[in-house]
Design a protein around this motif. Structure first.
Motif, mmCIF file in Angstrom:
data_model
loop_
_atom_site.group_PDB
_atom_site.id
_atom_site.type_symbol
_atom_site.label_atom_id
_atom_site.label_comp_id
_atom_site.label_asym_id
_atom_site.label_seq_id
_atom_site.Cartn_x
_atom_site.Cartn_y
_atom_site.Cartn_z
ATOM 1 N N UNK A 119 21.631 8.923 3.096
ATOM 2 C CA UNK A 119 22.409 10.087 2.634
ATOM 3 C C UNK A 119 22.540 11.141 3.725
ATOM 4 N N UNK A 120 21.477 11.342 4.513
ATOM 5 C CA UNK A 120 21.540 12.308 5.610
ATOM 6 C C UNK A 120 22.563 11.876 6.654
ATOM 7 N N UNK A 121 22.592 10.599 6.967
ATOM 8 C CA UNK A 121 23.565 10.115 7.942
ATOM 9 C C UNK A 121 24.984 10.441 7.513
ATOM 10 N N UNK A 122 25.300 10.213 6.258
ATOM 11 C CA UNK A 122 26.644 10.503 5.756
ATOM 12 C C UNK A 122 26.963 11.986 5.876
ATOM 13 N N UNK A 123 26.003 12.836 5.520
ATOM 14 C CA UNK A 123 26.255 14.277 5.538
ATOM 15 C C UNK A 123 26.320 14.848 6.950
ATOM 16 N N UNK A 124 25.653 14.179 7.891
ATOM 17 C CA UNK A 124 25.618 14.669 9.270
ATOM 18 C C UNK A 124 26.620 13.964 10.176
ATOM 19 N N UNK A 125 27.525 13.189 9.571
ATOM 20 C CA UNK A 125 28.586 12.560 10.349
ATOM 21 C C UNK A 125 28.112 11.425 11.227
ATOM 22 N N UNK A 140 27.217 7.387 12.025
ATOM 23 C CA UNK A 140 27.851 6.108 11.703
ATOM 24 C C UNK A 140 26.839 5.235 10.970
ATOM 25 N N UNK A 141 27.067 4.889 9.685
ATOM 26 C CA UNK A 141 26.078 4.095 8.947
ATOM 27 C C UNK A 141 25.896 2.689 9.497
ATOM 28 N N UNK A 142 26.940 2.146 10.161
ATOM 29 C CA UNK A 142 26.854 0.797 10.720
ATOM 30 C C UNK A 142 26.141 0.803 12.073
ATOM 31 N N UNK A 143 26.513 1.750 12.933
ATOM 32 C CA UNK A 143 25.871 1.880 14.243
ATOM 33 C C UNK A 143 25.442 3.333 14.439
ATOM 34 N N UNK A 194 18.479 7.138 14.473
ATOM 35 C CA UNK A 194 18.392 5.701 14.735
ATOM 36 C C UNK A 194 17.209 5.072 14.005
ATOM 37 N N UNK A 195 17.416 3.845 13.557
ATOM 38 C CA UNK A 195 16.339 3.070 12.955
ATOM 39 C C UNK A 195 15.608 2.291 14.037
ATOM 40 N N UNK A 196 14.305 2.436 14.067
ATOM 41 C CA UNK A 196 13.472 1.606 14.945
ATOM 42 C C UNK A 196 12.885 0.542 14.029
ATOM 43 N N UNK A 197 13.463 -0.641 14.045
ATOM 44 C CA UNK A 197 13.180 -1.649 13.043
ATOM 45 C C UNK A 197 11.703 -1.978 12.952
#
Length: 239
Positions: A209-215, A217-220, A225-228
């Motif tokens: 949700x934060x990614x969407x609100x902060x513009x 890219x959910x795909x990249x 960033x996710x550190x898997x």
């Protein structure tokens, strides 16, 4: 685990026979169960009843279960367990992206359903103010991103960004450690009050949700960033 008396569940399922079977079974396990059979009536029921947990079918008349989840997620903070007749990874991803806490494929097995419900209730902790940070004026400025602890506000390039209390708490922890890895274990312990058990997806949902609100890219994603297998990192030069 013994069911806490008066634990209220809302079952949203249009298959009346299945709904009655689930209701009878969970009532026997000492839950209080309300029922709703249409998707277009579900958001009002969820918000109005504010149950301890929602069991939400994916395919409903009037409004799809995914859309129901999307509509209520910002207003309802309890766990949502989605049911679906399809066993596909994309369905699970979409459900979790919309804010579901867990996902169960039909046909429903009674003991598995009960175990999932109890696990979600056990993990769910009502939101409380973070006790470890002083209430004085604290602010993190990273290029065009500003996160202000004293006013609990977020601005990006001078524009106010509306975030929930839980989203703010997560962003604050990431912003304080910008450029560094913040582990999922640390975030879960700090924000949820228990150690990460490998199943709790609430932090991942807040990140989404934060990614969407902060513009982002959910795909990249380039800002958070996710550190898997480890956690997340807020990138300093991406704002």
């Amino acid at each position: 685990m013994t069911t806490i008396p008066n634990t209220h569940l809302l079952l949203i399922e249009d298959d009346l026979e299945l709904a009655q079977w689930i209701c009878d079974y969970l009532t026997e396990k000492s839950f209080t169960v309300s029922q709703c059979h249409r998707g277009d009536r579900a958001p009002e029921q969820i918000i109005g009843l504010n149950p301890d947990l929602v069991i939400l079918d994916g395919m409903l008349p009037g409004l799809d279960g995914l859309d129901v989840c999307k509509q209520v997620r910002s207003k309802y903070e309890g766990p949502i367990l989605m049911l679906t007749a399809r066993d596909e990874d994309m369905d699970e991803v979409l459900g979790l992206e919309m804010g579901a806490d867990d996902y169960l494929t039909k046909p429903v097995r009674a003991r598995v359903l009960l175990a999932r419900i109890r696990a979600l209730l056990r993990r769910h902790v009502p939101a409380t103010p973070a006790p470890d940070l002083p209430q004085s004026s604290e602010r993190v400025q990273i290029q065009g991103l500003q996160v202000d602890k004293s006013t609990r506000t977020v601005t990006l390039q001078g524009q106010a960004i509306e975030v929930s209390s839980k989203e703010f708490d997560l962003l604050w922890l990431l912003a304080k450690s910008a450029g560094e890895l913040v582990t999922r274990d640390y975030l879960t312990k700090s924000l949820r009050g228990f150690e990460y058990d490998g199943f709790d997806r609430s932090i991942d949902q807040r990140i989404s949700r934060l990614r969407k609100k902060l513009g982002d890219d959910p795909v990249s994603p380039f800002r958070i960033k996710t550190v898997w297998g480890q956690g997340y990192q807020l990138i300093r030069d991406a704002w």
